[in-house]
Design a protein around this motif. Structure first.
Motif, short mmCIF file in Angstrom:
data_model
loop_
_atom_site.label_atom_id
_atom_site.label_comp_id
_atom_site.label_asym_id
_atom_site.label_seq_id
_atom_site.Cartn_x
_atom_site.Cartn_y
_atom_site.Cartn_z
N GLN A 165 0.14 13.94 11.42
CA GLN A 165 -0.96 13.68 11.02
C GLN A 165 -2.49 13.66 11.97
OE1 GLN A 165 -1.06 10.59 8.29
NE2 GLN A 165 1.69 10.28 8.70
N GLN A 223 -5.32 7.59 17.48
CA GLN A 223 -6.58 5.89 16.78
C GLN A 223 -7.07 5.74 14.78
OE1 GLN A 223 -9.10 5.52 19.54
NE2 GLN A 223 -7.56 4.13 20.48
N VAL A 234 -4.56 7.70 12.58
CA VAL A 234 -3.09 7.37 11.73
C VAL A 234 -3.02 5.58 11.37
CG1 VAL A 234 -0.61 7.49 11.72
CG2 VAL A 234 -2.20 9.65 13.03
N ALA A 235 -3.11 5.52 10.04
CA ALA A 235 -3.25 4.27 9.96
C ALA A 235 -1.42 3.06 10.35
CB ALA A 235 -2.77 3.60 8.17
N ARG A 236 -2.13 2.60 10.68
CA ARG A 236 -0.93 1.33 11.03
C ARG A 236 0.59 1.38 9.91
NH1 ARG A 236 -0.23 -5.21 12.73
NH2 ARG A 236 0.00 -4.77 9.95
N GLY A 237 0.16 1.54 8.31
CA GLY A 237 1.16 1.13 7.52
C GLY A 237 1.94 2.16 7.80
N GLN A 238 2.13 4.02 8.35
CA GLN A 238 3.36 5.17 8.62
C GLN A 238 3.70 4.14 9.29
OE1 GLN A 238 2.15 8.17 7.12
NE2 GLN A 238 1.39 6.63 6.14
N ASN A 263 2.63 3.14 1.64
CA ASN A 263 2.71 3.77 2.49
C ASN A 263 3.59 5.02 2.71
OD1 ASN A 263 1.04 1.70 4.04
ND2 ASN A 263 2.64 0.78 4.78
N GLN A 318 0.75 -0.80 -0.19
CA GLN A 318 -0.28 0.25 0.33
C GLN A 318 1.00 1.29 -0.01
OE1 GLN A 318 -3.34 -0.11 -0.42
NE2 GLN A 318 -3.69 -2.03 -0.70
#
Lengths: 261, 391
Positions: B306, B278, B280-284, A107, A105
């Motif tokens: 963010q 919460q 903020v995406a885990r991918g970050q 990221n 994705q």
């Protein structure tokens, strides 16, 4: 680092003498009660390109995420660029400095420009002067063919461009090893090629690469070895010619029958 | 009819090909969709329900606005020396707001009982504060890095010296019990606002920490403080603390209230920030970890920018609530703006039937103005930060 691999093609002939880049010995991992990696053994030498494929849920993503400690292995040993991963946070940082990772994705950091995405870690982790990091970033962005996008934000780019930025961001840390976790799976079909081209170019320069992908064309073209995983184990591992033309294991034949039809 | 052969498709009938050979001319839009009338129709009377709402709103406005204008402006008394000016008399059968009272008491509303010869110090503080706020809030202001230093280090220390005095540089000490009015309201609100965000961020990070001890302490603090009314916190700070601590150690009453309010606001802010974290995406987190950023770098460069961005509306919401909550300090005998108005309106010199209403109108206008400014600023920041992030 980078300069070591520039003469890698010459070394390729005497593969036994090349240094080991990644070594996994008897690695096991569980997600709760689910045994996701089962006794995985894999040795990747410097400059080698490995493609890992397998059905979904076979543990291939988990495997490469164990290499830069995004996932913690529970048994066995993981040695990356000469450093054995353990609970020690310093070692994890050391390993992460030497491994770049590209995600399905992308990221990218959406609040930073493309250039800032590429210079953040070199400046704050590698402690490079800002000027130098910026020059390197522009150089690498030119290499992945998007130098003109440097001052835009990720949201303004197409998926293919974003993924090339993600590759550039990883390369800006000048890693010894690059990990790719299904880098083309989230892309529109017409953008897959531009990302694969970038990866092929990287492979030609002699980068050590572990790539989880279903792009079998890519595997044939650049892989030194193809690893097939199922149910958390390595089922078959062979050079691409042998892997595609003469698979040995029943499960491999079945899988290839599904995706190459 | 046609000047080319390709248009035959349209002529030939059936499923033939069609190629346009003439440009369709741009025609003016129908009159009912443009101009003032079109706008009215599209926005105010698009559906029967919408039309009903429009009419109801207009009726409500007619009901409220004219009496308000009449009271505040038309019938208002602008000049006078004492209460007689604001009493109903033959010359003045209807009396509106008693602005003469406001003018007479303005200095008290602003400075409280701050000694008159020293009030210039308060003025300097107001100006310094305003300039510092503008410097740090203007996104295109020069040297914003220095602005932060100024705001969080220089401003507080200078203000303390300026307001409470220092014998060394010839500023007479002024006891905080003499402070009052707008000065106190602004001091309490500023301290609450400035302290609660960083402290709230730390508490929120602590509550999401992987270390159980840190998590437990932060969670307990947040839940206990959130579960107690602000009035109780203020009472504890001003009444109970002196019972347990020897008088020498007991800090000033205003400082105790400030600490109480700051801690109280931090607990709320922590929950607001946590909601942003919460989002903020885990991918970050993973991408930041993969390039080798450590925990604090990850938070500083990737997660907090963010998280705070998506929470701006909620942060401002908390700030507005806090700004108005500061009025509660009057409970422990601190003279904020509302309390000075309370005192002034009871003063026999100005006691008239309209004095209280006038006093509260002043408070309403003051709080409304400040809260509105906060809202406007937040909206501008939101719009600005949204640039380039649209998907």
């Amino acid at each position: 680092m980078i300069k070591d691999v520039s003469n890698a093609p010459a070394l390729r002939e005497e593969s036994e003498q090349r240094p080991v880049a990644v070594e996994l010995i008897g690695v096991n991992k569980w997600f709760g009660k689910f045994h996701v990696l089962r006794d995985v053994n894999l040795c990747v030498t410097s400059g080698e390109r490995i493609v890992i494929c397998g059905p979904s849920g076979s543990g291939k993503s988990t495997l490469i995420r164990c290499i830069n400690a995004l996932e913690e292995h529970e048994q066995g040993r993981v040695i990356v660029a000469g450093v054995e991963l353990s609970q020690d946070l310093k070692r994890i940082d050391e390993v992460r400095r030497e491994t770049g990772m590209v995600f399905q994705q992308f990221n990218l950091f959406p609040h930073l420009t493309i250039l800032e995405n590429c210079t953040l870690a070199p400046i704050w982790v590698r402690r490079r002067p800002a000027r130098e990091a910026e020059d390197l970033a522009r150089q690498i962005l030119a290499k992945v063919k998007i130098p003109e996008q440097a001052d835009k934000y990720p949201g303004q780019l197409s998926g293919g461009q974003q993924q090339r930025v993600a590759i550039a961001r990883a390369l800006c840390m000048q890693p010894k090893i690059m990990l790719f976790d299904e880098p083309t799976s989230a892309l529109d079909p017409e953008m897959v090629k531009e990302v694969l081209d970038t990866m092929v170019e990287l492979a030609m320069e002699g980068m050590t690469m572990l790539v989880v992908t279903h792009e079998m064309g890519f595997a044939r073209q650049v892989a030194d070895r193809v690893v097939f995983m199922d149910e958390g184990q390595i089922v078959e591992m062979a050079a691409p010619d042998r892997f595609f033309d003469n698979p040995q294991h029943e499960r491999t034949k079945q899988f290839l029958g599904q995706i190459l039809r | 009819m046609s000047h080319s052969t390709v248009s035959g498709g349209a002529r030939g009938g059936g499923i033939g090909a069609f190629v346009r050979d003439e440009r369709a001319p741009a025609l003016p839009a129908p009159a009912a969709t443009i101009g003032g009338f079109g706008w009215l129709r599209a926005n105010l009377f698009s559906t029967p329900f919408n039309a009903l709402l429009t009419l109801a709103t207009v009726a409500l406005a007619l009901l409220i606005i004219p009496p308000l204008v009449r009271f505040l402006i038309i019938d208002a008394v602008w000049e006078g020396a004492d209460r007689d000016a604001c009493l109903v008399s033959e010359a003045r059968p209807v009396v509106g707001a008693c602005w003469a009272f406001a003018r007479d008491r303005l200095a008290y509303f602003v400075y409280g009982s701050f000694p008159i010869p020293e009030r210039w110090r308060v003025d300097v503080f107001f100006v310094f504060l305003a300039l510092s706020i503008i410097w740090i809030l203007r996104i295109d202001a020069p040297r914003r890095d220095l602005a932060a230093w100024n705001f969080f280090v220089v401003l507080p220390s200078v203000s303390i010296v300026l307001l409470s005095g220092a014998k060394l540089i010839g500023l007479a000490p002024v006891d905080t019990t003499l402070w009052g009015g707008v000065l106190v309201t602004i001091v309490v609100a500023s301290v609450g606002i400035v302290v609660s965000l960083p402290l709230g961020v730390l508490l929120a990070l602590g509550r999401r920490s992987t270390m159980p001890a840190v998590r437990l302490v932060c969670t307990l603090f947040i839940e206990i403080v959130r579960g107690v009314p602000l009035i109780t916190v203020l009472f504890m700070a001003s009444v109970m603390l002196p019972l347990f601590v020897p008088p020498v150690w007991t800090p000033d009453k205003l400082i105790r209230a400030l600490v109480g309010i700051a801690l109280f606001a931090s607990a709320y802010m922590a929950e607001v920030v946590r909601a942003g974290l919460q989002a903020v995406a885990r991918g970050q987190y993973e991408a930041a970890a993969a390039v080798g950023l450590g925990y604090w770098q990850l938070m500083r460069f990737i997660v907090l920018p963010q998280a705070l961005r998506v929470t701006i509306p909620n942060i401002v919401n908390s700030y507005i609530a806090l700004f108005k909550d500061t009025t509660l300090v009057f409970i422990v005998g601190i003279f904020d703006l509302l309390k000075t108005i309370e005192v002034a309106r009871a003063d026999p010199q100005w006691a008239t039937p309209v004095t209280s209403t006038t006093g509260y109108a002043i408070a309403a206008i003051f709080y409304l103005t400040f809260c509105y400014m906060m809202t406007r600023y937040a909206m501008r920041v939101e719009r600005r930060l949204g640039v380039g992030l649209g998907r």
